[in-house]
Design an enzyme around this catalytic site. Sequence first.
Site, PDB file in Angstrom:
ATOM      1  CG  HIS A  86      -2.043  -0.987   1.084  1.00 45.72           C
ATOM      2  ND1 HIS A  86      -1.838  -2.334   1.152  1.00 45.72           N
ATOM      3  CD2 HIS A  86      -3.355  -0.806   0.837  1.00 45.72           C
ATOM      4  CE1 HIS A  86      -2.986  -2.957   0.966  1.00 45.72           C
ATOM      5  NE2 HIS A  86      -3.922  -2.061   0.766  1.00 45.72           N
ATOM      6  N   PRO A  87       0.407   2.258  -0.769  1.00 43.84           N
ATOM      7  CG  PRO A  87      -0.869   3.766  -2.045  1.00 43.84           C
ATOM      8  CD  PRO A  87      -0.811   2.317  -1.600  1.00 43.84           C
TER       9      PRO A  87
ATOM     10  CB  SER B 214      -4.608   4.429  -4.270  1.00 42.80           C
ATOM     11  OG  SER B 214      -4.109   4.939  -3.072  1.00 42.80           O
TER      12      SER B 214
ATOM     13  CD  GLU C 104      -9.529   3.205  -2.523  1.00 43.09           C
ATOM     14  OE1 GLU C 104     -10.142   2.252  -3.030  1.00 43.09           O
ATOM     15  OE2 GLU C 104      -8.355   3.116  -2.130  1.00 43.09           O
ATOM     16  CD  GLN C 105      -3.728   8.320  -0.776  1.00 42.90           C
ATOM     17  OE1 GLN C 105      -3.234   9.355  -0.365  1.00 42.90           O
ATOM     18  NE2 GLN C 105      -2.997   7.224  -0.991  1.00 42.90           N
TER      19      GLN C 105
ATOM     20  CG  PHE D 290      -1.605   4.524   9.246  1.00 45.31           C
ATOM     21  CD1 PHE D 290      -2.112   3.896  10.378  1.00 45.31           C
ATOM     22  CD2 PHE D 290      -2.379   5.493   8.610  1.00 45.31           C
ATOM     23  CE1 PHE D 290      -3.357   4.232  10.874  1.00 45.31           C
ATOM     24  CE2 PHE D 290      -3.636   5.836   9.098  1.00 45.31           C
ATOM     25  CZ  PHE D 290      -4.128   5.201  10.239  1.00 45.31           C
ATOM     26  CB  VAL D 291      -3.124   0.081   5.584  1.00 52.06           C
ATOM     27  CG1 VAL D 291      -4.326  -0.171   4.673  1.00 52.06           C
ATOM     28  CG2 VAL D 291      -1.832  -0.085   4.791  1.00 52.06           C
ATOM     29  CB  ILE D 292      -6.776   3.987   7.685  1.00 51.70           C
ATOM     30  CG1 ILE D 292      -8.116   4.104   8.407  1.00 51.70           C
ATOM     31  CG2 ILE D 292      -6.451   5.275   6.921  1.00 51.70           C
ATOM     32  CD1 ILE D 292      -8.101   5.090   9.582  1.00 51.70           C
ATOM     33  CB  CYS D 293     -11.060   1.831   4.737  1.00 46.45           C
ATOM     34  SG  CYS D 293     -12.243   1.962   3.394  1.00 46.45           S
TER      35      CYS D 293
HETATM   36  N1  LIG Z   1      -1.942   3.654   3.225  1.00 43.05           N
HETATM   37  C1  LIG Z   1      -3.244   3.449   2.944  1.00 43.05           C
HETATM   38  O1  LIG Z   1      -4.089   3.333   3.812  1.00 43.05           O
HETATM   39  N2  LIG Z   1      -3.565   3.402   1.630  1.00 43.05           N
HETATM   40  C2  LIG Z   1      -4.847   3.245   1.176  1.00 43.05           C
HETATM   41  N3  LIG Z   1      -6.039   3.410   1.899  1.00 43.05           N
HETATM   42  C3  LIG Z   1      -7.040   3.465   0.997  1.00 43.05           C
HETATM   43  O2  LIG Z   1      -8.237   3.610   1.260  1.00 43.05           O
HETATM   44  N4  LIG Z   1      -6.542   3.332  -0.266  1.00 43.05           N
HETATM   45  C4  LIG Z   1      -5.195   3.211  -0.208  1.00 43.05           C
HETATM   46  O3  LIG Z   1      -4.394   3.092  -1.122  1.00 43.05           O
END
Ligand SMILES: NC(=O)N[C@H]1NC(=O)NC1=O
Length: 175
Positions: free
Chosen positions: A70-71, A87, A90-91, A122-125
């Site tokens: 994940h970025p 992504s 989403e961002q 760190f990954v979060i939706c």
């Molecule tokens: N780092 C991270 O959470 N990346 C992501 N989250 C998301 O919802 N899309 C992503 O690429």
Amino acid sequence: MASLTIAEVNKLDSEEFIEIFGNVVENCKLAAAAVWSHKPFQDVDHLNQTIADFLDALPQKGKEGVLRCHPDLAGRLAQAGQLTAESTQEQRSAGLDQLTQDELSTLTDLNQQYKVKFGFPFVICARLNKKAAILNGLTERLKHSAEEETLAGVEEVKKICQLRIVDIVTSEAKL
Ligand SMILES: NC(=O)N[C@H]1NC(=O)NC1=O
């Protein structure tokens, strides 16, 4: 992406399936390639659950590897416009393309601390969180152990994945 019914999904050969679902887990075609063999899927929930089961069954190092695909949120790739299409959207939906200079430097600093502590990003939706919730979540989750964070990160990957699948597979039968 055009909507597919689950019946249409079940007719895809492995190459087509990987082409279409190869990024439902970010930068991790392996997840799509692995679950294809579980066809036929009864419905979208069954497809989601099969990917969730695949992620849960990974050993610790595999889960960490998925997180590493994940970025960073608002990180180097985002600044360079080099995120995947999913992504990027989403961002943007979390407002991460509209950060003030202060917010960006706080997020960059916390992301860095997180990576140094855990060895994965760190990954979060992002579609389920706005920028304030992301900054708070990052601050809180920095206090956790690596085991807790691997599990928390994978739960977020599942949420990201479910929303990406909803964008591809229609839950209605086509008339
Ligand atoms: N780092 C991270 O959470 N990346 C992501 N989250 C998301 O919802 N899309 C992503 O690429």
